[in-house]
Design an enzyme around this catalytic site. Structure first.
Site, PDB file in Angstrom:
ATOM      1  N   CYS A 100       0.781  -1.143  -0.338  1.00 40.43           N
ATOM      2  CA  CYS A 100      -0.104   0.095  -0.192  1.00 40.43           C
ATOM      3  C   CYS A 100       0.520   1.274  -0.130  1.00 40.43           C
ATOM      4  O   CYS A 100       0.516   1.885  -0.976  1.00 40.43           O
ATOM      5  CB  CYS A 100      -0.882   0.067   1.119  1.00 40.43           C
ATOM      6  SG  CYS A 100      -1.572   1.333   1.168  1.00 40.43           S
ATOM      7  N   CYS A 200      -4.795  -1.001   6.229  1.00 43.14           N
ATOM      8  CA  CYS A 200      -4.312  -0.086   6.119  1.00 43.14           C
ATOM      9  C   CYS A 200      -5.708   0.428   5.334  1.00 43.14           C
ATOM     10  O   CYS A 200      -5.880  -0.073   3.945  1.00 43.14           O
ATOM     11  CB  CYS A 200      -2.934   0.353   5.163  1.00 43.14           C
ATOM     12  SG  CYS A 200      -2.887   1.178   3.742  1.00 43.14           S
TER      13      CYS A 200
END
Length: 395
Positions: A100, A200
């Site tokens: 991410c 996340c």
């Protein structure tokens, strides 16, 4: 005046990052990334993105900085969620947070920021950056955060020189309690907010249910391998070359259904990861069972009793060239070169001494001490002192 776009996540770290940058005289803009729409797999009330974006907005208002939301859910789905499914299907265990950062925060988000005329982007990560001049060129170094309990350099182990050149980490010099204290003094709504857990940007996701959307459950056997199994008494053969020795040290145990006994059933080998203890639902063993290997082809999970079971430990691992990444490209090894480093195979693991050996097909990492649950698909990161110099995917 330099313009910085801060990824405001609605947490205390990025809030304080924005405040510090403003104090340092930057023109600061807050941007909230919305990366997820599907609330059906998020555990209720745990950090839904709506609360976070409201908190981010309140912080921006308090600091008197412009604020906007960008919807990156399409890119997130493509680059992170699909990657996770693919990795699980292959029987590997992905690390979405590392990805991410590489693919979303420091790529898609960075490009948006630059298109808005930003000189830099900033995040609330606990790490530091400095810049040295080597042979007339600027080289950016990624350093561990000052707070040893919060150092997040590991999650940034896939960043490149280009990405680091455009990035600031304002809270990296601070300890977490100091960050909370600043937020309190500035009366920021996030001052006491607890640290977010889970994927996340998605919030707490029920992983099996999340995976089941794509990966169909299929029942298979859980096999227990006794610690006394013959396979563990491996004697070191005479090696004809360093490479033979490296291949031997990094090879994993291979099991057969007949090596142990069936102790239960599972709903899909791809839902499990090496070193996992929870979720096996097999009782009655003197010590808890740990997953020591999963086989997605035969859909079998191999387990062993206790966390010192020999099936969990190995000394070395391999990274293929395609999955090898040097933050410090200038330190890259040539074939047959070696380098002594400190390394870790997961976040928050204490660093351990290791030697890197580059061969033509990739790189071996040989640890001084046996490592528990070396897991394919996870990232190994290596450091020289407090600088993260490279990383790779365990193959």
């Amino acid at each position: 005046m330099k313009r910085v776009i801060v990824g405001l996540s609605g947490g205390v770290d990025s809030s304080v990052a924005a405040y510090l940058l403003k104090e340092q005289g930057y023109e600061v803009i807050g941007l909230f990334m919305k990366n997820w729409h599907d609330d059906s797999v998020t555990i209720s009330d745990e950090c839904p993105w709506l609360d976070d974006s409201n908190d981010a907005l309140l912080v921006a208002e308090k600091l008197g900085i412009p604020f906007q939301t960008v919807d990156l859910s399409e890119e997130y789905k493509e680059r992170i969620v699909d990657y996770m499914f693919n990795e699980y299907e292959k029987g590997r265990t992905p690390n979405p947070d590392v990805l991410c950062n590489r693919e979303i925060k420091f790529d898609v988000f960075l490009k948006i920021a630059l298109s808005l005329g930003a000189d830099y982007v900033a995040t609330g990560h606990y790490c530091r950056k400095d810049t040295i001049i080597k042979e007339g060129r600027e080289i950016h170094r990624l350093l561990a955060g000052k707070d040893p309990n919060k150092d997040q350099s590991y999650f940034l182990c896939q960043l490149s020189q280009d990405q680091l050149a455009k990035t600031l980490f304002p809270v990296g010099e601070l300890l977490k309690p100091e960050v909370r204290e600043i937020a309190k003094q500035q009366d920021l709504v996030t001052a006491d907010k607890k640290d977010s857990q889970g994927l996340c940007f998605i919030g707490k996701v029920r992983l099996p249910e999340f995976l089941q959307q794509k990966l169909q459950p299929k029942q298979g056997d859980i096999i227990e391998i006794p610690a006394t199994e013959e396979i563990y008494n491996k004697t070191f053969p005479k090696f004809n070359s360093k490479r033979e020795e490296l291949a031997f040290l990094s090879s994993k145990y291979t099991y057969d259904i007949n090596d142990g006994k069936v102790v239960g059933k599972h709903q899909g080998a791809h839902y499990y990861t090496k070193g996992q203890r929870k979720g096996l639902a097999v009782g009655g063993t003197p010590e808890p069972l740990f997953v020591i290997e999963t086989d997605v082809k035969t859909n079998v999970i191999y387990t062993g009793q206790g966390k010192s079971h020999p099936g969990l430990y190995r000394k070395a691992l391999f990274i293929s060239n395609e999955e090898l990444h040097w933050v410090r490209e200038d330190l890259k090894l040539d074939v047959d070169e070696e380098l002594t480093v400190m390394a870790r195979i997961r976040y928050r693991q204490p660093l351990d001494k290791a030697t890197l050996y580059q061969v033509d097909s990739g790189m071996y990492v040989v640890f001084e001490n046996d490592q528990s649950a070396i897991t394919e698909g996870q990232f190994v990161a290596w450091y020289i002192e407090d600088e993260l110099v490279g990383s790779g995917v365990i193959s």
